[in-house]
Design an enzyme around this catalytic site. Structure first.
Site, mmCIF file in Angstrom:
data_model
loop_
_atom_site.group_PDB
_atom_site.id
_atom_site.type_symbol
_atom_site.label_atom_id
_atom_site.label_comp_id
_atom_site.label_asym_id
_atom_site.label_seq_id
_atom_site.Cartn_x
_atom_site.Cartn_y
_atom_site.Cartn_z
ATOM 1 N N GLY A 66 0.890 -1.082 -0.107
ATOM 2 C CA GLY A 66 -0.026 0.070 0.007
ATOM 3 C C GLY A 66 0.820 1.113 -0.071
ATOM 4 O O GLY A 66 2.039 1.162 0.287
ATOM 5 N N CYS A 93 5.227 -6.399 1.397
ATOM 6 C CA CYS A 93 5.571 -4.980 1.637
ATOM 7 C C CYS A 93 4.932 -4.112 2.744
ATOM 8 O O CYS A 93 5.266 -4.275 3.776
ATOM 9 C CB CYS A 93 5.400 -4.389 0.305
ATOM 10 S SG CYS A 93 6.344 -2.833 0.134
ATOM 11 N N TYR A 94 4.110 -3.366 2.510
ATOM 12 C CA TYR A 94 3.343 -2.631 3.523
ATOM 13 C C TYR A 94 2.872 -3.597 4.679
ATOM 14 O O TYR A 94 2.743 -3.258 5.776
ATOM 15 C CB TYR A 94 1.956 -1.831 2.860
ATOM 16 C CG TYR A 94 1.593 -0.972 4.086
ATOM 17 C CD1 TYR A 94 1.775 0.152 4.215
ATOM 18 C CD2 TYR A 94 0.560 -1.571 4.929
ATOM 19 C CE1 TYR A 94 1.369 1.306 5.145
ATOM 20 C CE2 TYR A 94 -0.139 -0.797 5.932
ATOM 21 C CZ TYR A 94 0.176 0.611 6.105
ATOM 22 O OH TYR A 94 -0.421 1.282 6.978
ATOM 23 N N HIS A 186 7.694 -7.957 -3.822
ATOM 24 C CA HIS A 186 6.335 -8.501 -4.255
ATOM 25 C C HIS A 186 6.451 -9.858 -5.020
ATOM 26 O O HIS A 186 6.833 -9.769 -6.210
ATOM 27 C CB HIS A 186 5.942 -7.392 -5.199
ATOM 28 C CG HIS A 186 5.626 -5.951 -4.537
ATOM 29 N ND1 HIS A 186 4.246 -5.838 -3.934
ATOM 30 C CD2 HIS A 186 6.211 -4.751 -4.151
ATOM 31 C CE1 HIS A 186 3.980 -4.482 -3.659
ATOM 32 N NE2 HIS A 186 5.421 -4.076 -3.423
ATOM 33 N N GLU A 188 3.896 -10.865 -6.202
ATOM 34 C CA GLU A 188 2.643 -11.289 -7.105
ATOM 35 C C GLU A 188 3.041 -10.622 -8.527
ATOM 36 O O GLU A 188 2.131 -10.718 -9.709
ATOM 37 C CB GLU A 188 1.570 -10.240 -6.714
ATOM 38 C CG GLU A 188 1.670 -8.785 -6.645
ATOM 39 C CD GLU A 188 2.486 -8.184 -5.300
ATOM 40 O OE1 GLU A 188 3.147 -9.237 -4.654
ATOM 41 O OE2 GLU A 188 2.061 -7.276 -4.738
ATOM 42 N N ASP A 245 -19.495 -12.055 -21.599
ATOM 43 C CA ASP A 245 -19.873 -12.163 -20.192
ATOM 44 C C ASP A 245 -21.342 -12.427 -20.191
ATOM 45 O O ASP A 245 -22.006 -13.162 -19.280
ATOM 46 C CB ASP A 245 -19.707 -10.800 -19.564
ATOM 47 C CG ASP A 245 -18.217 -10.457 -19.739
ATOM 48 O OD1 ASP A 245 -17.392 -11.263 -19.704
ATOM 49 O OD2 ASP A 245 -17.727 -9.222 -19.254
ATOM 50 N N LYS A 396 -11.927 -12.501 -16.015
ATOM 51 C CA LYS A 396 -12.519 -12.606 -17.394
ATOM 52 C C LYS A 396 -11.789 -13.848 -18.027
ATOM 53 O O LYS A 396 -12.667 -14.558 -18.694
ATOM 54 C CB LYS A 396 -11.722 -11.496 -18.462
ATOM 55 C CG LYS A 396 -12.222 -11.325 -19.853
ATOM 56 C CD LYS A 396 -13.788 -10.605 -19.873
ATOM 57 C CE LYS A 396 -13.974 -10.668 -21.347
ATOM 58 N NZ LYS A 396 -15.092 -9.651 -21.127
HETATM 59 N N1 GLN Z 1 4.525 2.763 1.843
HETATM 60 C C1 GLN Z 1 5.472 1.841 2.254
HETATM 61 C C2 GLN Z 1 6.805 2.038 1.813
HETATM 62 O O1 GLN Z 1 7.265 2.874 1.126
HETATM 63 C C3 GLN Z 1 4.827 0.382 1.497
HETATM 64 C C4 GLN Z 1 5.225 0.438 -0.039
HETATM 65 C C5 GLN Z 1 4.405 -0.805 -0.561
HETATM 66 O O2 GLN Z 1 3.764 -1.786 0.123
HETATM 67 N N2 GLN Z 1 4.791 -1.082 -2.087
HETATM 68 O O3 GLN Z 1 7.756 1.236 2.435
#
Ligand code: GLN
Length: 540
Positions: A66, A93-94, A186, A188, A245, A396
């Site tokens: 985030g 991450c966040y 990440h 993903e 759809d 989709k």
């Molecule tokens: N804002 C947080 C950071 O800069 C997390 C970033 C993120 O989740 N991509 O470290």
């Protein structure tokens, strides 16, 4: 889950399900998407979700990335019950920072941002609990993708380090007693090597999810769900367009409740060449769907007379559609009541897909109110219809697989999107019967050539647009002053960004020559080489 209707057999109650709590990262939906590819059912909810208000039990929880910093006053935080819920947690991450914040406020702003590739070094630890090495089990050091400015300044208590990068000494951490993991990178995004395997390890080896989310399983369960929801006498109405759809949704309803599903095709006069007829044949003869076709051409064209401003055209087309659909729904409903078809129509089918749901629930900021998804647009109020959305949980490509399972033809399942306003926004300027003829013929030639060249599936959307200008040409030694066709063809995976398709010269030459020769009123053909952004896919 259908709005406001709990039947107890939504996919999250029937399949082992992971929950992604979204902190607003632009990649959050990819976590869900990647897990679905692994046949793991997964749903996303905003990070503010209270677990006590959840009607189902996730088998594991993923905290997304985030844009916030956990130490800011306004930063979003999860329901602390998440850490007491008794299921494995993966923070990304966040999400990692949120976990570290919860366990000791160990997050600060880093000296430098880390954006892009990083070398991940793995630390094997002598954990007390069997789970500790499971997330990155069997991996070597690898390239991962990072996007962060904050960092952990120390290890929260009871945690151990499982991975580092030169810039992030706590790039991977694990709780020593509980199956809680945090990673700074990440998994993903495709740039992270083995990223999918990280998610797979979490889902299958740590959460012990059975990977049985397939369209074959879904269809059986969904038919039962629809039958239970609608009951033995309930009737459903829904608009179809001939697109994938609405056709898949309609076929699913037909399989579940037969002719108690009433499909309506509104022919707005802005469809492509022979389209209303071919949709009728496919849906009725091909798929056995109970279909009513309403020819409202006159009405639409009259309402559009003299209008050339794109937004006004869209509004008129949308407004007319709602009116015609409502009138038809009321008529069908009046006829459907009473024996032999007891029960009035009380449901409206909608072809909502999961990306629409995600878009409406994704976390937009601590102060933003979460809007609920609603594309109901002008329901006949006096009919009091309830919404049924059988594709609400599907992406989709899952809809396409489902369509194939339901016996819908390849060509329909892979059909390019054709937006509701149809040719109305591909004829730039005023729409007249003459302009419609030109646009239809040119489009037909273009698509036919694309098919003949075997390119249809490589292209995401293609059409011919008719420009509201005239150009000079010479035909049969005579000066002509006629109209201009612009061809548009784009490649895209998500329709958010798109690139124009690089046809070879011979192909364009063939299409251009056919159009000027076969379509009366056209003396020039252009090819649109604008990507999105800055262009849009449609021209109006
Ligand atoms: N804002 C947080 C950071 O800069 C997390 C970033 C993120 O989740 N991509 O470290």
């Amino acid at each position: 889950m259908a709005q406001g209707v709990e039947t107890g057999n939504e996919p999250n109650k029937l399949f082992d399900t992971l929950l992604v709590l979204d902190f607003g990262s632009q990649y959050s939906h990819l976590i869900t998407r990647k897990l679905r590819d692994l046949n793991v059912y997964c749903e996303m909810l905003p990070c503010t979700q209270r677990l006590s208000e959840l009607a189902w039990k996730p088998q594991g929880i993923i905290l997304s990335g985030g844009p916030y910093s956990v130490y800011e006053d306004a930063a979003p935080h999860v329901d602390p019950a998440v850490f007491e819920f008794g299921v494995p947690i993966l923070g990304i991450c966040y999400g990692l920072q949120e976990m570290a914040w919860h366990y000791g406020k160990a997050v600060i702003a880093g000296e430098k941002r880390e954006y892009g590739h990083a070398n991940l070094h793995l630390e094997k630890i002598d954990g007390k609990a069997p789970h500790v090495n499971k997330l990155l089990e069997g991996f070597d050091d690898m390239q991962v993708w990072m996007s962060h400015g904050d960092k952990l300044d120390k290890l929260p208590s009871s945690f151990a380090t499982i991975a580092t990068t030169p810039n992030a000494p706590f790039a991977g951490i694990v709780h020593e007693e509980k199956p809680f993991f945090g990673i700074q990178f990440h998994p993903e995004v495709t740039h992270t090597q083995m990223g999918k395997k990280v998610l797979e390890n979490f889902a299958l080896n740590i959460c012990k999810v059975r990977p049985n989310w397939t369209m074959a399983e879904f269809v059986d369960k969904e038919l039962i769900r629809i039958k239970a929801l609608v009951g033995d006498e309930g009737q459903v109405i829904g608009a179809v367009s001939g697109g994938v759809d609405s056709t898949v949704a309609a076929k699913l309803m037909k399989e579940a409740i037969g002719d108690r599903f009433h499909a309506v095709l509104v022919d707005n006069g802005l469809l492509r060449l022979n389209e209303a007829e071919s949709v009728r044949t496919t849906l009725t003869q091909g798929l056995g769907i109970n279909l009513t076709v309403v020819d409202a051409t006159e009405r639409f064209l009259t309402a559009l007379k003299g209008v050339s401003e794109p937004e006004s055209k869209r509004k008129i087309i949308g407004g007319q559609f709602i009116e015609v659909f409502q009138e038809t729904a009321l008529k069908i409903s009046a006829e459907a009541v009473g024996p032999p078809k007891a029960g009035k129509i009380d449901w409206l089918l909608q072809g909502t897909l999961y990306p629409d749901v995600i878009e409406s629930i994704s976390f937009k900021g601590p102060s933003a109110t979460i809007k609920t998804h609603h594309n109901v647009g002008g329901l006949p109020a006096n009919m009091n219809l309830k919404i049924i959305e059988p594709l609400r949980e599907l992406f989709k490509d899952e809809v396409r697989i489902l369509g194939t399972k339901l016996g819908i033809s390849e060509s329909l399942v892979w059909r390019h999107p054709f937006p509701g306003p149809g040719l109305g926004i591909r004829i730039l300027g005023e729409i007249t019967p003459q302009q419609l003829r030109i646009a239809r013929q040119a489009d037909h030639i273009f698509i036919q050539e694309i098919n003949d060249a075997g390119l249809y599936r490589n292209i995401s959307q293609a059409f011919a647009a008719l420009l509201p200008v005239k150009a000079v040409g010479v035909m049969g030694d005579k000066r002509v002053h006629e109209q201009v066709i612009a061809l548009r063809a784009v490649e895209t995976t998500d329709f958010m960004t798109a690139d124009w398709y690089p046809f070879d010269g011979a192909f364009l030459k063939r299409v251009s020559s056919r159009i000027v020769n076969e379509v009366e009123g056209v003396c020039r053909v252009l090819y649109d080489v604008t990507s999105k952004p800055p262009g849009t896919i449609e021209m109006e």
